[in-house]
Enzyme design. Sequence first.
Site, short mmCIF file in Angstrom:
data_model
loop_
_atom_site.label_atom_id
_atom_site.label_comp_id
_atom_site.label_asym_id
_atom_site.label_seq_id
_atom_site.Cartn_x
_atom_site.Cartn_y
_atom_site.Cartn_z
N LYS A 5 -36.75 -49.03 -13.09
CA LYS A 5 -36.32 -50.16 -12.14
C LYS A 5 -35.74 -49.46 -10.65
O LYS A 5 -34.94 -48.70 -11.00
CB LYS A 5 -34.99 -50.94 -12.84
CG LYS A 5 -34.26 -51.73 -11.83
CD LYS A 5 -33.16 -52.47 -12.34
CE LYS A 5 -32.16 -53.16 -11.62
NZ LYS A 5 -31.00 -53.41 -12.19
N ASP A 24 -28.49 -53.63 -4.63
CA ASP A 24 -28.42 -55.11 -5.15
C ASP A 24 -27.15 -55.59 -4.77
O ASP A 24 -25.96 -55.36 -5.31
CB ASP A 24 -28.30 -54.77 -6.70
CG ASP A 24 -28.22 -56.16 -7.63
OD1 ASP A 24 -28.76 -57.27 -6.80
OD2 ASP A 24 -27.94 -56.22 -8.65
N LYS A 40 -22.90 -60.75 -5.30
CA LYS A 40 -21.76 -60.18 -5.94
C LYS A 40 -20.42 -60.21 -5.26
O LYS A 40 -20.46 -60.15 -4.20
CB LYS A 40 -22.12 -58.72 -6.31
CG LYS A 40 -23.36 -58.32 -7.25
CD LYS A 40 -23.50 -56.93 -7.39
CE LYS A 40 -24.84 -56.70 -8.00
NZ LYS A 40 -24.59 -56.92 -9.74
N ASP A 84 -28.20 -48.83 -8.47
CA ASP A 84 -29.08 -49.67 -9.26
C ASP A 84 -30.70 -49.35 -9.14
O ASP A 84 -31.47 -50.01 -9.89
CB ASP A 84 -29.09 -51.06 -8.67
CG ASP A 84 -29.27 -52.27 -9.75
OD1 ASP A 84 -29.13 -51.88 -10.88
OD2 ASP A 84 -29.46 -53.44 -9.25
N ARG A 88 -34.96 -57.51 -14.29
CA ARG A 88 -35.88 -57.70 -15.25
C ARG A 88 -37.39 -58.40 -14.68
O ARG A 88 -38.43 -58.27 -15.15
CB ARG A 88 -35.29 -58.60 -16.41
CG ARG A 88 -35.10 -60.07 -15.90
CD ARG A 88 -33.97 -60.80 -16.76
NE ARG A 88 -32.48 -59.88 -16.76
CZ ARG A 88 -31.58 -60.51 -17.36
NH1 ARG A 88 -31.55 -61.51 -18.10
NH2 ARG A 88 -30.40 -59.68 -17.36
#
Length: 459
Positions: free
Chosen positions: A227, A232, A239, A250, A313
């Site tokens: 990943k 992010d 966030k 990340d 994901r």
Amino acid sequence: MNVFVSEKNDETITLLPITKDVLSGWLDDEGKDHKNWVEANQYKAAAGSVLMVPSDDKSIKILVGIDEEEPHWSWGGIVSKLPAGRYQLPDDMEDDEIEAAMLGWALGQYNFDAYKSKKNEKLIELVVPSSFKGTEIINIAQGIYLTRDLINTPAQDMGPAQLAKEAQKLAKDYKANFSAIVGDDLLSENYPMIHAVGRAAAEGREPRLIKLTWGKKSDPAIALVGKGVCFDTGGLDLKGSQYMLTMKKDMGGAANILGLASMIMSNELNVHLTVLIPAVENAVSGDSYRPMDILTSRDGTTVEIGNTDAEGRLVLADAITEALEGKPELIIDMATLTGAARVALGTDMPAIFCNNDEMVNGILRKSATDSDPLWRMPLHAPYRKMLDNDNADISNISAGGYGGAITAALFLEHFVGTETPWAHIDLMAYNLSAKNGRPKGGEAQGIRALYTYLAEKYK
């Protein structure tokens, strides 16, 4: 690495490794003067501790505390406490003890000072006889350095384009093939979810799929997927500011995969290696993907977006589908995927999910012997219904939020299928505080265990 030398000099100091259990017996053998000295200094041989011991011949020796369960981390703590100079090990150490000392010696001297005006130029050398074959250990340490450097670099200088350049540099070093599919080409080449997640990023930070291949095509094929979310924000499901403070890490899954690939290539395992890194920035703009959008993945699965902060994901799913097209013997993916895994296991213990008992048992054996912790979590099939969706084939988040690490792994399993052995590692990739041999910041987690597992199969 310039921390290892083959010859001692006139100022070389001998290190005497010792554990808590044998300290008292050693003192009894050494005599009253040394016993009094150690007791006066309240030295207990704690892991990573040091104590200079004067000798009658005016030479200097240093006691170093070793934890037998994690000797390399003990050495990592020791080296940070020593002054600059040259040191040697006792002549009676076994090869595995020397390897642990070398690994800790290297990792304990890691220092990320790329952005500091004053560089750390302290050099602490360890004498390793030229007859000892330590190349593999040095290559492992260099892979960990690479992983740490990539994670520690701030997102301003480690966006998707820069991550691709680092992968390209690694490919050049080992004569591997490198390619990248960038921006709107992801749509024409059918990587729609990677494109959707990364399309809101600024010019120059476009999403891309990074691909590296190495080794003989006649050798067993393995695929590594990492990943690569270079920063992010959470997307439109933004966030809170406190949760963004470590989001440069990340892409820690990608960094760990590149570190593992470095170990594999430098130590010349007999594999045909494919590395896939979906590299994106989950940014906010008028072009951000939205909650309740329905995306179509590379394999045709439709995915409704329940939360734009569950982006990792999505990009992994397209990359895993690509990996399967190469018909590998096994797939390993690594990702800073869920906070739920950290709640369950803490920051030091990555979760491993696997669809093949033989594979995961082999990895976990190496995890134990290498003191590189991993903990198996279940792919609990009844939880799959928590990803069911009225409007699409699957949702990217579970209903209710319970078992979040498991449902994230089940989401990925949907794309993997059942035929190919696959391990998914959900990791922190970051030390929140310093420990022996492990400074605060980016960290390699699980890749020593994965490397030794692969080396046993393919060396």
